[in-house]
Design a protein around this motif. Structure first.
Motif: not given
Length: 751
Positions: A647-658, A735-738
């Motif tokens: 749900e988080m990746v769909s909402h705010i994109g990718f982050h290293a914590e996932y 190194f940038s989720g965007y």
């Protein structure tokens, strides 16, 4: 949702759920997207550690301040109000020895008093007018705000009252300052300084209301909450708060809880609203096709023809013919068929059918409510279904629908709104519902909503023989949640929590961990190895270990929610209103499904579900990043993530914590694999029943070999900045989720 899964509770698990029921429900919803309905945990011989609600909540006033903030007056038990923060009327030493303070401290558990003692020991006594924010313990809110109002003598003089009034105003302003500083959306404030502190009640109400009004009239508008709730549990105080709102707020700044005039036959009396636990039930005049809830419920014929029936025709006319086409294609879930809302102002329409008996109607209403919550909706609107051509009387429909909501509200659930919407000309139907709801407002329900329904024999819902948890959600989420619960309840002397959001813990979270560790029977250790953060809870008492572990999981849920809120705020410049997204299942007959299924089969995987992710804000940010990097092409790559982050990746994109890899040998960024096979290698330490692959468009741009410890791409020997690093042809680290855009979420299992 395809039904529910029941988990029986025995022995220690019953005691654990008694202590952590609300927190456990929140954790299951956050980690797995499951709605947990906890039943009969308070019926054993051991008294519940979480007191249950014994009065019906009732809204007495609702208005909107000039800044756009809702202001409402409630008769309710503050210890059970589900808001971001509740306010405690505290003394200067934060000793919660009586009145509301004692009730909140008892309901919230020992953490409330322990936090207060720690604060006083470190910083000294509070001053009158001060307010501080602490953790809420086991209260069903996020924070508790301890505010010190003035304390007067038993029969205060006019001089004493005149000296005390500015101090009460200061206390209210301090509370609202804490709301702003902590970005709290909703706060419940009692009549501070009345009661045990002897401030005259009428003046107390006037002071609180006028101070709230003036605070937001003069606010810098940098942060505004959504709603201020004035909450008290006794009629005299509630009536004074209601009077103060009516007298001190102009008609331009508020609208009373009254019939809003939904056309002809609008209500001439106040709109009945009843609060059952976390469920708010409202009766209103209106047209069902004009409702702006997340879900609208329709009753249709068994042949799915929307041209029959007043409600169906109205919805079809407003939504358009595509809804009819989807309805013919869709598969029913019990007695419910789900379609999109199309031109309606809702997200989904739940179509019910064959409502020929009270039993079927009851189950249909209950199913609609469970499905709505499981699909993470926050509100639902029902017409008076069953009163058309099904032969049920208005009284029967009224009884069944209200009892179904009451039954649903007995469970441990997130905050949810239910609207009964009556067509303006159906005066008799409205009166029948109004009578039923007035009766609920006038009498308290069964304690804790755990007793049998008055007409239980009429309905196919039997009282469980033993304590149990019913899990509602997708088949995958239910089984994942069941497996997690089994491991938790059957753990011996150790529970390990692996989640890289542990790295986001702040001072408050570490203080809570320290308090948990000070117990002689509990030992908590944090570790970070090869890019993975763990917290291990050890001890001699199984129950205490699991309760402590659940407190850690609850902290992580709050951290993740705040992380999402912060990311949303950062994304707002790229969004016209708010960040929205959709996860739409791809039909198994679609070529997209078959193409990806065939790839997975070659890797020994069976694809169960393919969901397309659409997030306009992330798309804009991705396109902007593409221009910034001057990168005209992207790579289709994969990431394997735990279910709780889909749900988080769909909402705010990718982050290293996932999804930290098994070995971060090429840097501390966000890893992507060029093939499914490579993804299985990179994230090989997966032990879930199901695997969740995210397929994404990734901007690798100018790349260079990576190495351990990198937190940014290296800079070349020439004035060249690299956009990513690589670990070979099938592994890239950004190194940038965007730089990555989620396109599909693939749920699969080992073939």
């Amino acid at each position: 949702m395809a039904g529910n899964l029941i988990i029986s509770l025995h022995g220690p698990s019953v005691h654990i759920v008694r202590q952590c029921g609300p927190a456990l429900g929140d954790i299951l919803h956050s980690k797995f997207g499951c709605t947990a309905i906890i039943e009969e945990v308070a019926s054993g011989s051991v008294p519940s550690l979480v007191p249950q609600k014994t009065v019906v909540s009732e809204k007495r006033f609702a208005g909107v301040l000039s800044a756009g903030i809702k202001l409402s007056v409630w008769k309710d038990d503050l210890t059970n109000v589900c808001v971001d923060a509740v306010v405690n009327a505290a003394n200067d030493k934060l000793q919660h020895w009586g009145g509301l303070a004692q009730a909140l401290s008892s309901r919230g558990g020992p953490q409330i008093q322990q936090d207060s003692n720690d604060y006083i020991r470190q910083k000294g006594d509070l001053k009158t007018g001060d307010a501080i924010v602490c953790a809420a313990g086991l209260l069903p809110c996020k924070k508790i705000i301890h505010a010190v109002g003035p304390s007067l003598t038993a029969n205060p003089s006019k001089y004493e009252i005149s000296k005390a009034k500015p101090l009460l105003q200061k206390a209210i302003r301090s509370i609202l300052d804490r709301v702003k500083e902590n970005h709290l959306k909703t706060v419940a404030i009692p009549a501070i300084s009345s009661g045990l502190f002897n401030f005259p009640l009428p003046l107390c109400a006037d002071t609180i209301v006028s101070t709230v009004k003036e605070y937001y009239e003069n606010s810098d508008r940098q942060y505004l909450p959504e709603e201020i709730l004035l909450v008290n549990n006794d009629d005299p105080t509630v009536k004074e708060m209601e009077r103060a709102c009516c007298e001190l707020l102009s008609h331009k700044t508020y609208s009373e809880v009254a019939g809003a005039g939904a056309g002809e036959g609008a209500a001439k009396s106040s709109t009945p609203t009843v609060q059952f636990g976390n469920i708010q039930l409202t009766l209103k005049w209106g047209r069902i096709e004009e409702q702006e809830t997340d879900v609208i419920v329709n009753s249709t014929s068994s042949d799915r023809n929307l041209s029959y029936g007043v409600v169906s025709k109205a919805l079809l006319k407003k939504a358009g013919a595509e809804m009819q086409r989807e309805l013919h294609r869709a598969k029913p879930k019990g007695k419910v068929i789900i379609t999109k809302g199309y031109s309606l102002k809702c997200k989904e329409v739940f179509h019910t059918f064959d409502l020929s008996t009270r039993e079927v109607l009851f189950k249909s209403v209950l199913d609609c409510l469970c499905i709505a919550v499981s699909n993470k909706h926050r509100s639902i609107a029902f017409p008076a279904i069953g009163t058309g051509g099904y032969g049920l009387s208005k009284t029967q429909v009224t009884d069944v629908m209200t009892e179904a909501v009451k039954e649903f509200a007995k469970k441990s659930l997130p905050t949810f709104e239910v609207h009964f919407v009556i067509f303006p000309s159906e005066v008799d139907t409205y009166k029948a519902f109004e009578t039923a709801m007035r009766s609920f407002q006038q009498k308290a329900p069964d304690p804790g909503f755990t007793q049998a329904l008055e007409h239980r024999d009429h309905f196919p819902v039997s009282k469980p023989a033993a304590p149990q948890i019913s899990l509602y959600g997708s088949p995958e989420s239910r089984l994942e949640a069941e497996r997690w619960l089994w491991c938790l309840f059957h753990s011996s002397h150790r529970v390990t929590i692996r989640n890289n959001f542990i790295l986001c813990f702040g001072e408050e979270e570490y203080l809570q961990l320290t308090r948990l560790s000070t117990k002689e029977t509990i030992d908590i250790k944090e570790s970070f190895d090869k890019g993975h953060a763990d917290i291990t809870v050890n001890g001699d008492s199984h129950e205490e270990i699991v309760v402590a572990a659940l407190q850690v999981e609850a902290m992580l849920c709050n951290i993740q929610r705040e992380f999402v809120r912060e990311e949303e705020r950062a994304m707002l410049p790229f969004s016209t209103e708010k960040v929205t997204f959709e996860r739409t299942p791809v039909d198994v007959r679609d070529v997209l499904f078959s193409e990806r299924a065939s790839v997975l089969i070659k890797e020994g995987l069976c694809m169960l579900k393919l969901e397309k992710v659409e997030n306009p804000t992330l798309r804009k940010m991705f396109d902007a990043k593409k221009q910034q990097l001057q990168c005209s092409t992207h790579r289709n790559m994969f990431q394997l993530i735990p279910s709780q982050f889909c749900e988080m990746v769909s909402h705010i994109g990718f982050h290293a914590e996932y999804a930290p890899p098994a070995d971060p040998a090429y840097g501390e960024g966000i890893y992507f694999a060029g093939t499914v096979r490579k993804a299985m290698e990179v994230w090989k330490e997966r032990n879930e029943t199901y695997l969740y692959l995210v397929e994404a468009e990734v901007l690798t741009g100018n790349s260079t070999p990576g190495r351990p410890g990198l937190i940014l791409p290296v800079v070349g020997t020439h004035p060249q900045i690299f956009d990513s690093v690589s670990g070979g042809p099938d592994l890239s680290v950004i190194f940038s989720g965007y730089q990555a855009l989620p396109k599909y979420i693939i749920t699969c299992t080992v073939a």
